[in-house]
Design a protein around this motif. Structure first.
Motif, PDB file in Angstrom:
ATOM      1  N   UNK A 267     -12.812-100.535  70.493  1.00  0.00           N
ATOM      2  CA  UNK A 267     -12.260-101.507  69.573  1.00  0.00           C
ATOM      3  C   UNK A 267     -10.762-101.700  69.835  1.00  0.00           C
ATOM      4  N   UNK A 268     -10.073-100.625  70.162  1.00  0.00           N
ATOM      5  CA  UNK A 268      -8.653-100.710  70.442  1.00  0.00           C
ATOM      6  C   UNK A 268      -8.400-101.575  71.672  1.00  0.00           C
ATOM      7  N   UNK A 269      -9.271-101.443  72.677  1.00  0.00           N
ATOM      8  CA  UNK A 269      -9.142-102.272  73.876  1.00  0.00           C
ATOM      9  C   UNK A 269      -9.322-103.751  73.553  1.00  0.00           C
ATOM     10  N   UNK A 270     -10.227-104.034  72.620  1.00  0.00           N
ATOM     11  CA  UNK A 270     -10.471-105.408  72.198  1.00  0.00           C
ATOM     12  C   UNK A 270      -9.186-106.018  71.637  1.00  0.00           C
ATOM     13  N   UNK A 271      -8.504-105.298  70.748  1.00  0.00           N
ATOM     14  CA  UNK A 271      -7.264-105.803  70.160  1.00  0.00           C
ATOM     15  C   UNK A 271      -6.157-105.921  71.190  1.00  0.00           C
ATOM     16  N   UNK A 272      -6.096-104.992  72.101  1.00  0.00           N
ATOM     17  CA  UNK A 272      -5.085-105.044  73.152  1.00  0.00           C
ATOM     18  C   UNK A 272      -5.336-106.227  74.081  1.00  0.00           C
ATOM     19  N   UNK A 273      -6.577-106.415  74.456  1.00  0.00           N
ATOM     20  CA  UNK A 273      -6.947-107.483  75.376  1.00  0.00           C
ATOM     21  C   UNK A 273      -6.706-108.867  74.772  1.00  0.00           C
ATOM     22  N   UNK A 274      -7.041-109.036  73.500  1.00  0.00           N
ATOM     23  CA  UNK A 274      -6.943-110.348  72.857  1.00  0.00           C
ATOM     24  C   UNK A 274      -5.750-110.480  71.907  1.00  0.00           C
ATOM     25  N   UNK A 275      -4.779-109.607  72.051  1.00  0.00           N
ATOM     26  CA  UNK A 275      -3.629-109.603  71.149  1.00  0.00           C
ATOM     27  C   UNK A 275      -2.915-110.968  71.094  1.00  0.00           C
ATOM     28  N   UNK A 276      -2.608-111.617  72.222  1.00  0.00           N
ATOM     29  CA  UNK A 276      -1.929-112.919  72.118  1.00  0.00           C
ATOM     30  C   UNK A 276      -2.745-113.955  71.345  1.00  0.00           C
ATOM     31  N   UNK A 277      -4.036-113.996  71.588  1.00  0.00           N
ATOM     32  CA  UNK A 277      -4.895-114.947  70.899  1.00  0.00           C
ATOM     33  C   UNK A 277      -4.976-114.628  69.408  1.00  0.00           C
ATOM     34  N   UNK A 278      -5.122-113.362  69.076  1.00  0.00           N
ATOM     35  CA  UNK A 278      -5.211-112.959  67.674  1.00  0.00           C
ATOM     36  C   UNK A 278      -3.896-113.213  66.939  1.00  0.00           C
ATOM     37  N   UNK A 279      -2.767-112.985  67.622  1.00  0.00           N
ATOM     38  CA  UNK A 279      -1.461-113.296  67.023  1.00  0.00           C
ATOM     39  C   UNK A 279      -1.321-114.795  66.773  1.00  0.00           C
ATOM     40  N   UNK A 280      -1.766-115.592  67.750  1.00  0.00           N
ATOM     41  CA  UNK A 280      -1.735-117.043  67.578  1.00  0.00           C
ATOM     42  C   UNK A 280      -2.555-117.448  66.354  1.00  0.00           C
ATOM     43  N   UNK A 281      -3.797-116.982  66.279  1.00  0.00           N
ATOM     44  CA  UNK A 281      -4.671-117.336  65.157  1.00  0.00           C
ATOM     45  C   UNK A 281      -4.084-116.893  63.821  1.00  0.00           C
ATOM     46  N   UNK A 282      -3.610-115.658  63.775  1.00  0.00           N
ATOM     47  CA  UNK A 282      -3.036-115.139  62.533  1.00  0.00           C
ATOM     48  C   UNK A 282      -1.819-115.928  62.095  1.00  0.00           C
ATOM     49  N   UNK A 283      -0.927-116.205  63.026  1.00  0.00           N
ATOM     50  CA  UNK A 283       0.284-116.965  62.713  1.00  0.00           C
ATOM     51  C   UNK A 283      -0.065-118.390  62.292  1.00  0.00           C
ATOM     52  N   UNK A 284      -0.985-119.006  63.031  1.00  0.00           N
ATOM     53  CA  UNK A 284      -1.388-120.376  62.709  1.00  0.00           C
ATOM     54  C   UNK A 284      -1.955-120.457  61.301  1.00  0.00           C
ATOM     55  N   UNK A 285      -2.948-119.623  60.996  1.00  0.00           N
ATOM     56  CA  UNK A 285      -3.602-119.706  59.691  1.00  0.00           C
ATOM     57  C   UNK A 285      -2.666-119.293  58.560  1.00  0.00           C
ATOM     58  N   UNK A 286      -1.833-118.295  58.774  1.00  0.00           N
ATOM     59  CA  UNK A 286      -0.885-117.896  57.742  1.00  0.00           C
ATOM     60  C   UNK A 286       0.092-119.035  57.443  1.00  0.00           C
ATOM     61  N   UNK A 287       0.648-119.631  58.478  1.00  0.00           N
ATOM     62  CA  UNK A 287       1.574-120.754  58.294  1.00  0.00           C
ATOM     63  C   UNK A 287       0.883-121.918  57.604  1.00  0.00           C
TER      64      UNK A 287
END
Length: 182
Positions: free
Chosen positions: A1-21
Motif C-alpha cells: 500500500x505504501x508503494x501505491x501512495x509513493x508511485x501515485x503521489x503526484x496524481x493523488x496530490x493533484x486530485x486532493x488539491x483540485x477537489x479541496x480547492x
C-alpha cells in the motif's frame, strides 16, 4: 500500500488539491449567493447582465435588459423582442471556479499563479459576456436553433477556452512545465 501512495503521489496530490480547492471555492460562492433574498439577483449576475447590455448596444441600440419583478433573473431584449433571460448560472462563476481549481492543482510560482488566475478569470468573464450577447442575437435570428446554440455550441465555446487556458498553464507556467529552451 505504501508503494501505491509513493508511485501515485503526484496524481493523488493533484486530485486532493483540485477537489479541496473546488469544494472551498464552491462553498464560498454558495455562501455569497445565500446572502441574497430569495427572488433577488446576485450582484455578479447583475454585472454580467449590464455588461452584456452594453456590448449588445454597440451593435443594436434596441437591445436592453429588464429585471424580472417576480423571479431572480434579467430579461434580455434584442430588437425590442424578449429573447433570453440571464440567470445566476449564466455568470460563468462555476466555470471560473473550475478553472482556478485546476490551475492551483498544478500551481507554479505564487506570483505567476496569481496573475494567470486573475488574467484567465478576466478572460473567461469577458468571453462569457460576449457569448451571452452573441447567443441572444442568434436566438433572435434563429429561434429554432436555440437548443443547439445554448446546449451545445456555446458550452463548447466556453469550456474550449478553459481547456486551452489549462493547456497553456500546464505547458508554460506550472511546476511541471518543460524547462527546455531551444
Amino acid at each position: 500500500m505504501k508503494n501505491y501512495f509513493t508511485l501515485y503521489k503526484p496524481f493523488l496530490l493533484f486530485l486532493g488539491t483540485f477537489f479541496l480547492t473546488y469544494i472551498v471555492l464552491t462553498f464560498l460562492y454558495q455562501r455569497y449567493l445565500n446572502g441574497f433574498e430569495e427572488n433577488k439577483i446576485d450582484a455578479i449576475t447583475t454585472m454580467v447582465s449590464y455588461n452584456t447590455q452594453w456590448v449588445m448596444q454597440l451593435f443594436n441600440d434596441q437591445s436592453f435588459i429588464e429585471e424580472s419583478a417576480t423571479h431572480p433573473y434579467m430579461k434580455l431584449f434584442f430588437n425590442d423582442k424578449y429573447v433570453a433571460r440571464i440567470v445566476e448560472g449564466c455568470n460563468a462563476i462555476s466555470v471560473i471556479i473550475l478553472f482556478i481549481s485546476f490551475v492551483i492543482s498544478f500551481s507554479g510560482k505564487l506570483k505567476t499563479t496569481f496573475f494567470f488566475i486573475f488574467g484567465g478569470s478576466l478572460l473567461i468573464y469577458v468571453l462569457n459576456v460576449l457569448r451571452i450577447a452573441a447567443l441572444s442575437a442568434l436566438i433572435f435570428y434563429f429561434p429554432k436553433q436555440e437548443p443547439f446554440l445554448h446546449g451545445v455550441l456555446f458550452p463548447l465555446y466556453i469550456y474550449g477556452v478553459v481547456f486551452i487556458l489549462w493547456l497553456i498553464w500546464v505547458r508554460k507556467f506550472s511546476r511541471y512545465a518543460s524547462k527546455d529552451t531551444k
